[in-house]
Structures are given as C-alpha cells and as structure tokens.
Motif scaffolding. Structure first.
Motif, PDB file in Angstrom:
ATOM      1  N   PHE A  74       0.832  -1.206   0.000  1.00  0.00           N
ATOM      2  CA  PHE A  74       0.000   0.000   0.000  1.00  0.00           C
ATOM      3  C   PHE A  74       0.869   1.259   0.000  1.00  0.00           C
ATOM      4  O   PHE A  74       0.528   2.253  -0.641  1.00  0.00           O
ATOM      5  CB  PHE A  74      -0.928  -0.011   1.215  1.00  0.00           C
ATOM      6  N   PRO A 134      -8.252   6.726  -1.598  1.00  0.00           N
ATOM      7  CA  PRO A 134      -8.642   5.317  -1.781  1.00  0.00           C
ATOM      8  C   PRO A 134      -7.627   4.317  -1.247  1.00  0.00           C
ATOM      9  O   PRO A 134      -8.010   3.264  -0.722  1.00  0.00           O
ATOM     10  CB  PRO A 134      -8.796   5.184  -3.305  1.00  0.00           C
ATOM     11  N   THR A 163      -8.577   1.655   1.644  1.00  0.00           N
ATOM     12  CA  THR A 163      -8.436   0.231   1.343  1.00  0.00           C
ATOM     13  C   THR A 163      -7.516  -0.455   2.343  1.00  0.00           C
ATOM     14  O   THR A 163      -7.810  -1.568   2.827  1.00  0.00           O
ATOM     15  CB  THR A 163      -7.897   0.034  -0.082  1.00  0.00           C
ATOM     16  N   SER A 164      -6.392   0.185   2.665  1.00  0.00           N
ATOM     17  CA  SER A 164      -5.469  -0.403   3.637  1.00  0.00           C
ATOM     18  C   SER A 164      -6.131  -0.511   5.006  1.00  0.00           C
ATOM     19  O   SER A 164      -5.889  -1.478   5.756  1.00  0.00           O
ATOM     20  CB  SER A 164      -4.193   0.430   3.728  1.00  0.00           C
ATOM     21  N   VAL A 213     -13.462   1.920   8.608  1.00  0.00           N
ATOM     22  CA  VAL A 213     -13.267   2.647   7.347  1.00  0.00           C
ATOM     23  C   VAL A 213     -14.179   3.869   7.295  1.00  0.00           C
ATOM     24  O   VAL A 213     -13.741   4.987   6.986  1.00  0.00           O
ATOM     25  CB  VAL A 213     -13.522   1.721   6.147  1.00  0.00           C
TER      26      VAL A 213
END
Length: 330
Positions: free
Chosen positions: A64, A142, A146-147, A159
C-alpha cells in the motif's frame, strides 16, 4: 531589495549520496561479525514475538505504501495546479468542503500533500480550501481507506469512521482558517518544487524520495508497535487502555511521534489490540494530519508562524472530532 536563494553545493549532495551505501555496507559487515550473538538474542521468546509483529506489519503495509507513493508522485507531477483552481467553487466557504472531499479521489501521502497545497495557494486558491485538501488527501484517499479495510477485517466500521472523522476535521480546520486565519501568518512558496526538471525526472525523483522517506518511518513505526506488543507489561497496557481518555491521548501523541505514512499506519494501529477502536481511530486521524515530519514540512513551506498555530489547533480538533465520531460509529 534583491534576495538571493541559497543552494546546497553539488559536492555536499554527492557526499550524502555516497555515505548511504557506505553506511549500508558497514551495517552488513557488523551483522556478519556479530551473527552468533545476534542469533542467540533473536532466539529468545520475547524477540521471536517482536520479530513476528515487526515483519507482519511491514509486509502488510509495504504494498500500500509503494502504490500510494506512485499515485502521489503522478498527481504531484502530472496534474497541473490550475486544475484544482478551476474545479473549486469561487465562494471560500463552499470551496473548503469541496477541496476536503477531493481527497477521497486524489491519492496523496503527507509528503506530497504539503507541496501540492503550497502550489494551490501560489496559484490563487483560497488558503482555507488548500489547507482542507492538505489535511484530507493523506487521510481519506482510496489507498488509505483500502489499507484500513484490510488491516481491520473484523471491524469494517473503522473505514467509515476514519473517512467521516478525517473529512470533518479537514473541513473544520478550513472553516476555522476562514474565521480566524490571517494572511501575515502564511508564507506561501514562491516557485514550483519540480522547477527545471522534466516530468519523468521529477516523477522518479519524487518516488525515490517518498519511498525512502516514508519507508523509514514505516520501519520505525513497526519497530515501536512490535516493542509495545512484545516488551511492555501486559498489566501496564491493560491499565492504560482501560482509561478511555488516557488511551486516546496516548495514541494521539504516539501518532505524532511515530510519523508513519498514512498508507501504512492502519496496520500499526491494528496491532495495538489492547486499545479500543476509538483510541485507534484517533491514532489514524491525528497521524496523517500532524506529526513531526509534517510540522517540519509545514514550517518550511508556509512559515514557522503558520505551523506554530496550525499544528496544535489541528491536533486538538482531530482528537475531539475522532473521539466524538468513535463514540457514535464505533
């Protein structure tokens, strides 16, 4: 009165570049010479636990981090600053949330967001909107979201909480600047950071710098998380984590000190299992907005008078908003 710009002598840059391989070789030689004592030390249970946590955090976070650095460099080099100026509303109060929300679709780590914000101010974007983008882009892009989802597979609400708390903090700081900010506190940069370079050279130079810079902070953060996990007494961690205000403040200050890149900080936060989700949310909101490296970059880009006011205020607002968001969503 004419002003002169100081430039670093070429031989000084060459000396620094040649010192890095020498240091690396020295470390390798020492590791070979001390392999027997090191093998014995690493075989201890506490060191095995430390190594497991450290390697897990680094391996999970590294893809990432690299992807975030590549996208961040591409945006910084290939997207013209005039694009942002044309896309933002003319009214400053409306430009702040639009600039903050732009961080959702425009990836950028902390190291890239500061020069991009400086370029926005230099091109005439209202400082409040530029500062909102500076805070939001590293926190809600993003790659970071996502991570965070990967790091917290059993808590998908993290999130949403990170997105909401970070965006609210960025907008709040932008509106505070509209209300209380003064132009004499802000000293915007006078020239682009990639002046005199081709786009290809600027891109790969930005990638090399950010990988080395952010990778170093990732290693430091992983080492700190592993040490806290393996060496800190279990009773001490439970006592610290059982006091919600103290746990939140502890992780907020830890985020400032560790200065981990936002593409990797979720994996460090996920390893701090003794602490509540709200305390770890504060860690994730504070870190991308204000840490030691960001304070230095903000002071260098916008001036010390700006950084000394903006950084502490950002810290307080981020802690308050992340705590309130955690209480509602987590």
């Amino acid at each position: 009165m004419a002003t002169t710009t100081r430039t670093r002598p070429p031989d000084q840059d060459e000396g620094r570049q040649s010192a890095a391989p020498l240091l690396f070789i020295t470390v390798l030689v020492l590791a070979v010479l001390l392999q027997n004592p090191l093998r014995g030390a690493l075989s201890a249970p506490v060191m095995q636990s430390w190594t497991t946590v450290f390697v897990a955090v680094v391996i999970q976070a590294l893809p990432f981090l690299v992807l975030g650095v590549l996208l961040s460099a591409a945006i910084a080099v290939f997207v013209p600053p005039t694009f942002f100026a044309r896309a933002l509303p003319n009214r400053p109060a409306l430009a702040v949330p639009v600039a903050g929300a732009a961080g959702v679709v425009l990836p950028g780590c902390e190291c890239a967001s500061v020069p991009v914000a400086g370029a926005l101010v230099r091109r005439g974007v209202t400082p409040a909107a530029a500062l909102a983008f500076l805070l939001s882009a590293p926190a809600i892009n993003p790659i970071v979201l996502t991570s965070t989802a990967v790091a917290f597979p059993g808590a998908p609400e993290m999130v949403l909480a990170r997105l909401v708390a970070s965006l609210l903090t960025a907008c709040a700081m932008g509106w505070l600047w509209l209300r209380l900010g003064r132009t004499d506190w802000l000293r915007p940069p006078t020239r682009p950071s990639h002046e005199g370079q081709t786009r290809g050279a600027a891109f790969w130079g930005s990638v090399r710098h950010d990988v080395m810079h952010a990778g170093g902070f990732l290693v430091v953060g992983a080492m700190a998380a592993a040490t806290l996990k393996a060496a800190a007494p279990e009773s001490w961690l439970r006592e610290l984590a059982s006091n919600p205000p103290l746990a939140i403040l502890s992780l907020a200050f830890l985020a400032v000190l560790l200065s981990i890149c936002s593409e990797a900080d979720a994996f460090v936060a996920a390893s701090l299992t003794h602490f509540s989700l709200t305390a770890r949310l504060t860690f994730l909101v504070v870190g991308p907005m204000i840490d030691l490296k960001l304070f230095a970059m903000q002071a260098g880009t916008f001036g010390r008078a700006f950084a000394l006011r903006f950084a502490p205020t950002t810290f307080v607002v981020a802690v308050v908003i992340s705590t309130a968001t955690g209480a509602v969503l987590l």
